[in-house]
Scaffold this motif. Structure first.
Motif, short mmCIF file in Angstrom:
data_model
loop_
_atom_site.label_atom_id
_atom_site.label_comp_id
_atom_site.label_asym_id
_atom_site.label_seq_id
_atom_site.Cartn_x
_atom_site.Cartn_y
_atom_site.Cartn_z
N THR A 153 4.20 49.69 4.56
CA THR A 153 4.83 50.95 4.18
C THR A 153 5.59 51.62 5.33
OG1 THR A 153 2.74 52.10 4.65
CG2 THR A 153 3.13 51.39 2.37
N ARG A 154 5.82 50.90 6.41
CA ARG A 154 6.43 51.49 7.60
C ARG A 154 7.84 52.04 7.32
NH1 ARG A 154 5.96 47.31 10.81
NH2 ARG A 154 3.91 47.94 11.57
N ALA A 155 8.64 51.30 6.57
CA ALA A 155 10.03 51.72 6.34
C ALA A 155 10.10 53.06 5.60
CB ALA A 155 10.77 50.65 5.55
N GLY A 156 9.29 53.23 4.58
CA GLY A 156 9.29 54.48 3.84
C GLY A 156 8.80 55.64 4.67
N ALA A 164 10.97 59.09 5.59
CA ALA A 164 10.49 60.43 5.29
C ALA A 164 10.41 61.28 6.55
CB ALA A 164 9.12 60.35 4.62
N VAL A 165 9.86 60.73 7.62
CA VAL A 165 9.70 61.50 8.85
C VAL A 165 11.05 61.85 9.46
CG1 VAL A 165 8.78 61.46 11.20
CG2 VAL A 165 7.40 60.60 9.31
N SER A 166 12.00 60.92 9.40
CA SER A 166 13.34 61.20 9.91
C SER A 166 13.97 62.38 9.18
CB SER A 166 14.22 59.96 9.77
OG SER A 166 15.54 60.22 10.16
N LEU A 173 -0.69 57.75 10.71
CA LEU A 173 0.34 56.83 11.18
C LEU A 173 1.68 57.51 11.44
CD1 LEU A 173 -0.30 53.65 9.01
CD2 LEU A 173 -0.37 53.78 11.50
N ALA A 174 1.99 58.55 10.69
CA ALA A 174 3.29 59.21 10.85
C ALA A 174 3.30 60.25 11.97
CB ALA A 174 3.70 59.88 9.54
N LYS A 225 9.07 65.13 15.63
CA LYS A 225 9.70 65.56 16.87
C LYS A 225 9.44 67.04 17.13
CE LYS A 225 11.57 61.50 17.43
NZ LYS A 225 11.05 60.56 18.45
N ASP A 226 9.86 67.49 18.34
CA ASP A 226 9.80 68.90 18.67
C ASP A 226 10.60 69.70 17.65
OD1 ASP A 226 8.32 68.26 20.89
OD2 ASP A 226 10.02 68.34 22.28
#
Length: 213
Positions: free
Chosen positions: A25-28, A32-34, A52-53, A58-59
């Motif tokens: 599930t890394r790509a999804g 989402a986080v981006s 994991l996320a 980021k700041d």
């Protein structure tokens, strides 16, 4: 799935989750986080799992995470401490059907690979909408059932084993689209094999909600 079955399933998954389902599930998760990083602000991650996320935020993002599994949360807390993740403000055990936060608290509420796991997913999405600020976003990444083709047949074949797998392979997307508070602004499938969907929902402004009543 009943809550007892969810807890039992994730007790089994917790020791190996990062190396198994977490890798698939890394790509999804990255997508989402981006998106969340670009929005910034206060973020609630519902079903934070083993965290994991968390290191990828980021700041400018202030993250609160909740999960029902104490075993998963233990691993998430260890990541926060080991990686010194100062942007993670709180990790709490919580039933996603009854989020212990006031209305309109978060700029973004995100659930990755959660809605096909929890009991009463409609109630979970309603709670996510409630704690999201008007004009904010609810971001869902999940596998949703296909209507036809080889993948659809495979999903139906695995459906009876939901309690063992820890998720519903034949979960229909309609179950997360019923909230009147939310409108779909983006829906996109992505690898592997288009199995997972990135779904972005915007909470309607207060005046729009009032007009709809």
């Amino acid at each position: 799935m009943e809550l007892k079955a969810v807890g039992a399933s994730y007790r089994r998954w917790a020791p190996v989750y990062d190396q198994t389902f977490g890798a698939i599930t890394r790509a999804g998760r990255a997508k989402a986080v981006s998106h969340v990083n670009a929005r910034q602000g206060k973020v609630l991650e519902v079903g934070v799992g083993t965290g994991l996320a968390l290191r990828h935020y980021k700041d400018g993002v202030e993250v609160t995470g909740v999960d029902f599994s104490p075993e998963m949360l233990e691993k998430a807390r260890a990541k926060v401490e080991e990686q010194r993740l100062s942007h993670v403000t709180e990790l709490r055990r919580m039933d996603a059907r009854a989020l212990d936060f006031p209305d309109d608290t978060f700029d973004t509420v995100v659930a990755m690979y959660l809605v096909s796991v929890v009991p009463e997913p409609e109630k979970v999405v309603a709670e996510m909408a409630r704690v999201c600020k008007p004009g904010g976003e609810v971001v869902i990444v999940n596998h949703f059932a296909r209507e036809d083709g080889p993948l659809a047949r495979l999903e139906r074949g695995f459906a009876p084993f939901a309690d063992l797998l820890g998720w519903h392979s034949d979960f229909p997307i309609e179950r997360v689209l019923g909230s009147e508070d939310l409108e779909v602004v983006e829906r996109r499938d992505f690898p592997p094999f288009g199995m997972f969907t990135f779904l972005r929902l915007r909470k309607r402004p207060a005046e729009a909600l009032a007009e709809a009543v």
